[in-house]
Design a protein around this motif. Sequence first.
Motif, PDB file in Angstrom:
ATOM      1  N   TRP A   1      -6.697   7.941   5.082  1.00  0.00           N
ATOM      2  CA  TRP A   1      -7.107   6.642   5.324  1.00  0.00           C
ATOM      3  C   TRP A   1      -7.954   6.614   6.523  1.00  0.00           C
ATOM      4  O   TRP A   1      -8.995   5.660   6.534  1.00  0.00           O
ATOM      5  CB  TRP A   1      -5.725   6.035   6.007  1.00  0.00           C
TER       6      TRP A   1
ATOM      7  N   TYR B   1      -8.954  -4.993   2.977  1.00  0.00           N
ATOM      8  CA  TYR B   1      -7.730  -4.301   2.165  1.00  0.00           C
ATOM      9  C   TYR B   1      -7.467  -3.070   3.264  1.00  0.00           C
ATOM     10  O   TYR B   1      -6.367  -2.849   3.804  1.00  0.00           O
ATOM     11  CB  TYR B   1      -8.023  -3.774   1.173  1.00  0.00           C
ATOM     12  N   VAL B   2      -8.560  -2.268   3.685  1.00  0.00           N
ATOM     13  CA  VAL B   2      -8.215  -0.997   4.274  1.00  0.00           C
ATOM     14  C   VAL B   2      -7.673  -1.200   5.689  1.00  0.00           C
ATOM     15  O   VAL B   2      -6.662  -0.553   6.131  1.00  0.00           O
ATOM     16  CB  VAL B   2      -9.607  -0.215   4.546  1.00  0.00           C
TER      17      VAL B   2
ATOM     18  N   PHE C   1      -4.488   5.408   0.398  1.00  0.00           N
ATOM     19  CA  PHE C   1      -5.499   6.461   0.743  1.00  0.00           C
ATOM     20  C   PHE C   1      -4.784   7.417   1.619  1.00  0.00           C
ATOM     21  O   PHE C   1      -4.706   7.396   2.888  1.00  0.00           O
ATOM     22  CB  PHE C   1      -6.376   5.651   1.484  1.00  0.00           C
TER      23      PHE C   1
ATOM     24  N   THR D   1     -13.023  -3.438   2.322  1.00  0.00           N
ATOM     25  CA  THR D   1     -12.858  -3.443   3.927  1.00  0.00           C
ATOM     26  C   THR D   1     -11.682  -4.251   4.477  1.00  0.00           C
ATOM     27  O   THR D   1     -10.794  -3.640   5.336  1.00  0.00           O
ATOM     28  CB  THR D   1     -14.221  -4.190   4.413  1.00  0.00           C
TER      29      THR D   1
ATOM     30  N   GLN E   1     -15.886   2.432   5.712  1.00  0.00           N
ATOM     31  CA  GLN E   1     -15.775   0.869   5.510  1.00  0.00           C
ATOM     32  C   GLN E   1     -16.561   0.124   6.660  1.00  0.00           C
ATOM     33  O   GLN E   1     -17.314  -0.620   6.722  1.00  0.00           O
ATOM     34  CB  GLN E   1     -14.554   0.245   5.272  1.00  0.00           C
TER      35      GLN E   1
ATOM     36  N   ILE F   1     -11.569   6.761   5.024  1.00  0.00           N
ATOM     37  CA  ILE F   1     -11.854   5.692   4.302  1.00  0.00           C
ATOM     38  C   ILE F   1     -12.161   4.468   5.500  1.00  0.00           C
ATOM     39  O   ILE F   1     -13.217   3.703   5.224  1.00  0.00           O
ATOM     40  CB  ILE F   1     -10.885   5.336   3.531  1.00  0.00           C
ATOM     41  N   ALA F   2     -11.199   4.336   6.393  1.00  0.00           N
ATOM     42  CA  ALA F   2     -11.656   3.190   7.484  1.00  0.00           C
ATOM     43  C   ALA F   2     -12.892   3.553   8.275  1.00  0.00           C
ATOM     44  O   ALA F   2     -13.627   2.417   8.399  1.00  0.00           O
ATOM     45  CB  ALA F   2     -10.502   3.345   8.750  1.00  0.00           C
TER      46      ALA F   2
ATOM     47  N   ALA G   1      -2.547   0.080   2.232  1.00  0.00           N
ATOM     48  CA  ALA G   1      -3.674   0.769   2.289  1.00  0.00           C
ATOM     49  C   ALA G   1      -3.342   2.274   3.057  1.00  0.00           C
ATOM     50  O   ALA G   1      -4.065   3.319   2.559  1.00  0.00           O
ATOM     51  CB  ALA G   1      -4.905   0.315   2.827  1.00  0.00           C
ATOM     52  N   ARG G   2      -2.653   2.225   4.124  1.00  0.00           N
ATOM     53  CA  ARG G   2      -2.457   3.520   4.624  1.00  0.00           C
ATOM     54  C   ARG G   2      -1.515   4.554   4.013  1.00  0.00           C
ATOM     55  O   ARG G   2      -1.832   5.881   4.309  1.00  0.00           O
ATOM     56  CB  ARG G   2      -1.972   3.301   5.986  1.00  0.00           C
TER      57      ARG G   2
ATOM     58  N   LEU H   1      -4.847  -3.622  -4.134  1.00  0.00           N
ATOM     59  CA  LEU H   1      -6.278  -3.834  -3.611  1.00  0.00           C
ATOM     60  C   LEU H   1      -6.999  -4.950  -4.283  1.00  0.00           C
ATOM     61  O   LEU H   1      -7.783  -5.695  -3.732  1.00  0.00           O
ATOM     62  CB  LEU H   1      -7.006  -2.496  -4.212  1.00  0.00           C
TER      63      LEU H   1
END
Length: 278
Positions: free
Chosen positions: A173, A159-160, A170, A157, A180, A176-177, A166-167, A148
């Motif tokens: 995920w 990074y996600v 998190f 954002t 963001q 979180i997506a 990221a997948r 990150l």
Amino acid sequence: MGTPLGDFVRAKRDSIQPQSLGLPDHGRRRSPGLRRLDLAARAGISVEYLTRIEQGRDRRPSVAVIHALADALSLDPTERDHLRYLAKITGGECSAHPQPAPPRRQVRPSVRETLRLLEPGIAMVTNRLGDVLAHTGAFASVTGAAGLLDGDAPNLTRYVFTDTRARTFFADWDDIADEQAFDLWLAPSAENSAWLTAQLAALAGPDFTRRRNRHVVPRRGILRLDHPSAGALRLRRETLELSADAQQLIVFLPADDKTAQAVEQLRERPHGRLRAIS
């Protein structure tokens, strides 16, 4: 051409089952959810007017209409705030500039000192665009191994949506997506949001654009991480708004004893001792 306000009203209407509001089920329809006729009746407006709002042909509905739509859609307080915000930017109160400038990245000295006092806790300063502006060493201990903080200007954002790590990092995920993507609507200004969105859309593809336009108001529950070496971590998030700076101070607290022990072990590693404040 639609507007953010119209997109949100239509998305919420499509997500509501008539039975949940005590309305009859009209059987199989081309579009899911509540009919325009039913929503217009609940809000006390005409179907034609509701259609103009959803299609973006009416960009300045009155405050009374916005409140009536919020009641008719049974929006919760967070969704009501979002509806009012979309009405504001749709009405032109946040005018766009041809070449919007990126947001300020400076963190006030007193905020940096607050971060130092939070050591060895896990904390960061960010903005609604996802820029990681400053952080504690413990934050680097928990997130650094997942990539990150790679690069000179880390952005959560970006990074996600663009880093495959990221997948895995998190555990939730998708949630979180959505968080963001939603936060871009709450960026310091519409111009700054457009600045980042223009970059992300090309890199992240249609999934990012779809999530942003769905206007899903996130619930922000426990943050579950799958750390590359520490395993499963569960963190509660406490967010302090730094409204004068359009920034946020977010503190991450272990949600259980197992996570607390794992975080303590991460802190004991060499890189966890650094005061990684950018």
